[in-house]
Design a protein around this motif. Structure first.
Motif, mmCIF file in Angstrom:
data_model
loop_
_atom_site.group_PDB
_atom_site.id
_atom_site.type_symbol
_atom_site.label_atom_id
_atom_site.label_comp_id
_atom_site.label_asym_id
_atom_site.label_seq_id
_atom_site.Cartn_x
_atom_site.Cartn_y
_atom_site.Cartn_z
ATOM 1 N N ILE A 81 2.255 4.667 -14.065
ATOM 2 C CA ILE A 81 2.668 3.319 -14.501
ATOM 3 C C ILE A 81 4.137 3.089 -14.128
ATOM 4 O O ILE A 81 4.515 2.040 -13.602
ATOM 5 N N GLU A 82 4.937 4.115 -14.392
ATOM 6 C CA GLU A 82 6.370 4.021 -14.099
ATOM 7 C C GLU A 82 6.607 3.815 -12.592
ATOM 8 O O GLU A 82 7.424 2.974 -12.186
ATOM 9 N N ALA A 83 5.867 4.571 -11.776
ATOM 10 C CA ALA A 83 6.036 4.467 -10.319
ATOM 11 C C ALA A 83 5.635 3.072 -9.835
ATOM 12 O O ALA A 83 6.300 2.472 -8.979
ATOM 13 N N LEU A 84 4.545 2.555 -10.404
ATOM 14 C CA LEU A 84 4.093 1.205 -10.042
ATOM 15 C C LEU A 84 5.174 0.182 -10.432
ATOM 16 O O LEU A 84 5.496 -0.732 -9.669
ATOM 17 N N ALA A 85 5.740 0.387 -11.627
ATOM 18 C CA ALA A 85 6.777 -0.529 -12.112
ATOM 19 C C ALA A 85 8.013 -0.473 -11.221
ATOM 20 O O ALA A 85 8.593 -1.500 -10.868
ATOM 21 N N ILE A 93 3.941 -5.447 -16.415
ATOM 22 C CA ILE A 93 2.870 -5.755 -15.457
ATOM 23 C C ILE A 93 2.127 -4.475 -15.059
ATOM 24 O O ILE A 93 0.891 -4.436 -15.031
ATOM 25 N N ALA A 94 2.894 -3.423 -14.769
ATOM 26 C CA ALA A 94 2.267 -2.155 -14.361
ATOM 27 C C ALA A 94 1.402 -1.601 -15.492
ATOM 28 O O ALA A 94 0.265 -1.155 -15.275
ATOM 29 N N ARG A 95 1.930 -1.626 -16.707
ATOM 30 C CA ARG A 95 1.212 -1.094 -17.870
ATOM 31 C C ARG A 95 -0.084 -1.872 -18.103
ATOM 32 O O ARG A 95 -1.149 -1.289 -18.299
ATOM 33 N N GLU A 96 0.018 -3.194 -18.040
ATOM 34 C CA GLU A 96 -1.174 -4.011 -18.286
ATOM 35 C C GLU A 96 -2.195 -3.865 -17.159
ATOM 36 O O GLU A 96 -3.393 -4.000 -17.382
ATOM 37 N N THR A 97 -1.713 -3.603 -15.941
ATOM 38 C CA THR A 97 -2.640 -3.404 -14.822
ATOM 39 C C THR A 97 -3.459 -2.133 -15.045
ATOM 40 O O THR A 97 -4.685 -2.122 -14.870
#
Ligand SMILES: NC(=O)c1ccc[n+]([C@@H]2O[C@H](COP(=O)([O-])OP(=O)(O)OC[C@H]3O[C@@H](n4cnc5c(N)ncnc54)[C@H](OP(=O)(O)O)[C@@H]3O)[C@@H](O)[C@H]2O)c1
Length: 287
Positions: free
Chosen positions: A191-195, A211-215
């Protein structure tokens, strides 16, 4: 291996927990207590024992074994595996033929626990994860000597915390530990990397994290609630020669090997912890 529950929550009246001593009640045992309490489980017969004395909400909390009271039905080992050597002799004095030792210690095997707690009614290994706090956990259970009544009791208790898998051997339990026990940390890093990637492309950092977390949450929820295969979800997103296809062309060649190496490393560490605990009474272990 059998899966005994995929949804959270008991129906009907509150469950009265057996008398449990939570010996160590930090991140993991604390998450379990939180999940059970949110389901209304009654811990009036139980106690948390932790040297700091930091109160565990809903549980009588004491600092020493001597303050805990009568020997419990379940002695739940919730400290770090490296402390077993120091703590087991003192704990064994409180174990009677009516006490089941329930260990959440990563790696430490049933045979080692049985040797350290020879009087125990049964030895049970449990491998939970921190999502137990919100009753969406994954928990593996394994015992070689629990009778049916104890198995039923534990099954009922742990299914409250989410998906519960009864393992037929310890290797399965170890794998569940490497995949699901450690899993929330891997997923959090993803999630962190996506964020961070969103942030690098100009998104506000907090918004990008949300956004990353919700995805990740939404995709997990979609998969869990529809039962869709992962390929099916990918097909619904990827169009030929589109943006997702371009992204996956980078991710797909590397991700399985990376995750495989990650799980292998966790499994190797579990084996090391098991070996260290096994060596407790041997001359090499004492060195
Ligand atoms: N964290 C996870 O996601 C996870 C997942 C699966 C399994 N596990 C297993 O869970 C166990 C605990 O991990 P954790 O992450 O919860 O660690 P943690 O947060 O550090 O908690 C350790 C607990 O042990 C207690 N403790 C320390 N010395 C003690 C003593 N002498 N007597 C009694 N209790 C003592 C600590 O007491 P204080 O609170 O007073 O400091 C604390 O409550 C480990 O064996 C680990 O392998 C963890």
């Amino acid at each position: 291996m059998s899966v005994v529950n995929v949804t959270a929550g008991p129906a009907g009246s509150p469950v009265l927990a057996p008398s449990i001593w939570f010996v160590g009640c930090g991140n993991m045992a604390g998450a379990m207590v939180e999940g059970w309490r949110s389901a209304g489980v009654d811990f009036s017969q139980s106690v948390a024992i932790r040297p700091s004395g930091t109160p565990v909400p809903g549980l009588r909390t004491v600092q020493t074994l001597g303050e805990a009271g009568r020997p419990p039905e379940l002695l739940l080992l919730g400290f770090k595996p490296q402390m077993l050597r120091e703590l087991a002799p003192g704990l064994a004095n409180w174990v009677t033929s009516r006490t089941a030792v329930v260990s959440i210690l990563a790696g430490v095997e049933v045979a080692t626990l049985r040797e350290l707690f020879p009087r125990a009614q049964a030895v049970v290994r449990v491998m939970p994860n921190v999502a137990c706090a919100i009753r969406r956990g994954v928990t593996g259970l394994y015992s070689a000597d629990a009778d049916e009544a104890l198995r039923t009791r534990l099954r009922q208790l742990f299914m409250i915390l989410g998906l519960t898998v009864e393992c037929t051997n310890e290797a399965e339990l170890a794998t569940i530990g490497s995949v699901a026990g450690a899993g929330p940390a891997y997923v959090a890093r993803f999630i962190e990397a996506l964020a961070r990637a969103g942030e690098a492309r100009g998104l506000d950092p907090q918004l990008s994290l949300t956004i990353a977390r919700e995805t990740v949450f939404g995709t997990g929820w979609l998969a869990a609630t529809t039962g869709a295969e992962m390929d099916e979800i990918v097909r619904r997103v990827r169009s030929p020669n589109g943006t997702t296809a371009a992204g996956l062309a980078v991710l797909e060649p590397e991700l399985p090997a990376l995750v495989g190496r990650t799980i292998d490393a966790a499994a190797r560490r579990g084996a090391e912890l098991a070996a260290a605990a096994r060596a407790i009474d041997s001359p090499e272990g004492a060195a």
